[in-house]
Design a protein around this motif. Sequence first.
Motif, mmCIF file in Angstrom:
data_model
loop_
_atom_site.group_PDB
_atom_site.id
_atom_site.type_symbol
_atom_site.label_atom_id
_atom_site.label_comp_id
_atom_site.label_asym_id
_atom_site.label_seq_id
_atom_site.Cartn_x
_atom_site.Cartn_y
_atom_site.Cartn_z
ATOM 1 N N GLN A 30 -18.638 -17.070 -17.488
ATOM 2 C CA GLN A 30 -18.924 -16.357 -16.247
ATOM 3 C C GLN A 30 -19.935 -15.248 -16.541
ATOM 4 O O GLN A 30 -19.886 -14.593 -17.583
ATOM 5 C CB GLN A 30 -17.643 -15.750 -15.672
ATOM 6 C CG GLN A 30 -17.752 -15.243 -14.260
ATOM 7 C CD GLN A 30 -17.828 -16.351 -13.252
ATOM 8 O OE1 GLN A 30 -17.630 -17.509 -13.581
ATOM 9 N NE2 GLN A 30 -18.154 -15.995 -12.014
ATOM 10 N N VAL A 31 -20.849 -15.051 -15.592
ATOM 11 C CA VAL A 31 -21.884 -14.020 -15.728
ATOM 12 C C VAL A 31 -21.887 -13.198 -14.453
ATOM 13 O O VAL A 31 -21.872 -13.743 -13.349
ATOM 14 C CB VAL A 31 -23.272 -14.641 -15.936
ATOM 15 C CG1 VAL A 31 -24.333 -13.548 -16.051
ATOM 16 C CG2 VAL A 31 -23.289 -15.532 -17.165
ATOM 17 N N GLN A 32 -21.908 -11.900 -14.606
ATOM 18 C CA GLN A 32 -22.089 -11.012 -13.450
ATOM 19 C C GLN A 32 -23.522 -10.499 -13.442
ATOM 20 O O GLN A 32 -24.070 -10.129 -14.492
ATOM 21 C CB GLN A 32 -21.127 -9.828 -13.510
ATOM 22 C CG GLN A 32 -19.708 -10.147 -13.072
ATOM 23 C CD GLN A 32 -18.949 -10.941 -14.128
ATOM 24 O OE1 GLN A 32 -18.938 -10.575 -15.282
ATOM 25 N NE2 GLN A 32 -18.317 -12.032 -13.700
ATOM 26 N N LEU A 33 -24.119 -10.495 -12.259
ATOM 27 C CA LEU A 33 -25.482 -10.024 -12.067
ATOM 28 C C LEU A 33 -25.456 -8.868 -11.075
ATOM 29 O O LEU A 33 -24.880 -8.991 -9.994
ATOM 30 C CB LEU A 33 -26.373 -11.143 -11.531
ATOM 31 C CG LEU A 33 -26.458 -12.412 -12.369
ATOM 32 C CD1 LEU A 33 -27.217 -13.496 -11.610
ATOM 33 C CD2 LEU A 33 -27.135 -12.139 -13.699
ATOM 34 N N VAL A 34 -26.091 -7.771 -11.438
ATOM 35 C CA VAL A 34 -26.102 -6.592 -10.581
ATOM 36 C C VAL A 34 -27.543 -6.177 -10.320
ATOM 37 O O VAL A 34 -28.272 -5.812 -11.250
ATOM 38 C CB VAL A 34 -25.326 -5.424 -11.215
ATOM 39 C CG1 VAL A 34 -25.379 -4.197 -10.299
ATOM 40 C CG2 VAL A 34 -23.884 -5.826 -11.489
ATOM 41 N N GLU A 35 -27.934 -6.253 -9.042
ATOM 42 C CA GLU A 35 -29.300 -5.881 -8.669
ATOM 43 C C GLU A 35 -29.369 -4.404 -8.297
ATOM 44 O O GLU A 35 -28.378 -3.802 -7.857
ATOM 45 C CB GLU A 35 -29.788 -6.696 -7.459
ATOM 46 C CG GLU A 35 -29.829 -8.186 -7.673
ATOM 47 C CD GLU A 35 -28.788 -8.895 -6.864
ATOM 48 O OE1 GLU A 35 -28.975 -10.073 -6.526
ATOM 49 O OE2 GLU A 35 -27.750 -8.260 -6.568
ATOM 50 N N SER A 36 -30.579 -3.857 -8.424
ATOM 51 C CA SER A 36 -30.844 -2.496 -7.973
ATOM 52 C C SER A 36 -32.328 -2.377 -7.678
ATOM 53 O O SER A 36 -33.114 -3.242 -8.083
ATOM 54 C CB SER A 36 -30.420 -1.463 -9.024
ATOM 55 O OG SER A 36 -31.130 -1.670 -10.224
ATOM 56 N N GLY A 37 -32.689 -1.311 -6.956
ATOM 57 C CA GLY A 37 -34.093 -1.025 -6.736
ATOM 58 C C GLY A 37 -34.612 -1.297 -5.345
ATOM 59 O O GLY A 37 -35.770 -1.027 -5.052
ATOM 60 N N GLY A 38 -33.772 -1.846 -4.481
ATOM 61 C CA GLY A 38 -34.229 -2.088 -3.119
ATOM 62 C C GLY A 38 -34.364 -0.786 -2.348
ATOM 63 O O GLY A 38 -34.025 0.293 -2.837
ATOM 64 N N GLY A 39 -34.882 -0.904 -1.126
ATOM 65 C CA GLY A 39 -35.019 0.284 -0.300
ATOM 66 C C GLY A 39 -36.003 0.079 0.815
ATOM 67 O O GLY A 39 -36.387 -1.050 1.131
ATOM 68 N N LEU A 40 -36.397 1.201 1.418
ATOM 69 C CA LEU A 40 -37.341 1.204 2.526
ATOM 70 C C LEU A 40 -38.691 1.706 2.027
ATOM 71 O O LEU A 40 -38.769 2.748 1.367
ATOM 72 C CB LEU A 40 -36.820 2.103 3.645
ATOM 73 C CG LEU A 40 -37.754 2.376 4.827
ATOM 74 C CD1 LEU A 40 -38.044 1.083 5.588
ATOM 75 C CD2 LEU A 40 -37.143 3.425 5.747
ATOM 76 N N VAL A 41 -39.740 0.981 2.361
ATOM 77 C CA VAL A 41 -41.080 1.347 1.921
ATOM 78 C C VAL A 41 -42.069 0.997 3.023
ATOM 79 O O VAL A 41 -41.830 0.071 3.809
ATOM 80 C CB VAL A 41 -41.440 0.626 0.601
ATOM 81 C CG1 VAL A 41 -41.509 -0.877 0.789
ATOM 82 C CG2 VAL A 41 -42.709 1.186 -0.010
ATOM 83 N N GLN A 42 -43.166 1.737 3.076
ATOM 84 C CA GLN A 42 -44.209 1.423 4.049
ATOM 85 C C GLN A 42 -45.054 0.256 3.573
ATOM 86 O O GLN A 42 -45.166 0.007 2.362
ATOM 87 C CB GLN A 42 -45.093 2.642 4.277
ATOM 88 C CG GLN A 42 -44.412 3.757 5.059
ATOM 89 C CD GLN A 42 -45.375 4.864 5.438
ATOM 90 O OE1 GLN A 42 -46.352 5.125 4.730
ATOM 91 N NE2 GLN A 42 -45.100 5.533 6.547
ATOM 92 N N ALA A 43 -45.658 -0.423 4.510
ATOM 93 C CA ALA A 43 -46.562 -1.525 4.172
ATOM 94 C C ALA A 43 -47.639 -1.016 3.212
ATOM 95 O O ALA A 43 -48.177 0.076 3.388
ATOM 96 C CB ALA A 43 -47.185 -2.105 5.426
ATOM 97 N N GLY A 44 -47.912 -1.841 2.192
ATOM 98 C CA GLY A 44 -48.865 -1.455 1.166
ATOM 99 C C GLY A 44 -48.238 -0.777 -0.031
ATOM 100 O O GLY A 44 -48.889 -0.599 -1.062
#
Length: 114
Positions: A1-15
């Motif tokens: 079994q492997v657990q994967l944890v994402e991070s780094g998403g958010g709100l950003v303006q175009a470009g």
Amino acid sequence: QVQLVESGGGLVQAGGSLRLSCAASRSIFSVLGWYRQAPGTQRELVASISSGGTTMYAESVKGRFTISRDNAKNTVYLQMNALEPEDTAVYYCNLRTPSNNNYWGQGTQVTVSS
């Protein structure tokens, strides 16, 4: 079994830019990928990288996104530049083992405002 944890998403303006990270709970000598799913659409492959470093990208992100991996840290990254509103989605990290078992992270929201 492997657990994967994402991070780094958010709100950003175009470009703008964001960098997603996905940390695995153990060694990851497997194909790693980033998928995304926008509301009302199917999950689609954005980019993948093999254990040897071979990469592939969806046409819509070529030249803007870069996938990379650090096997010593059991981590895969997705650098996203020149973001567009159409990139808004939940992004999922995926690990596919040589025996074709698939593991998924919980997802991280990326929202690009126009």
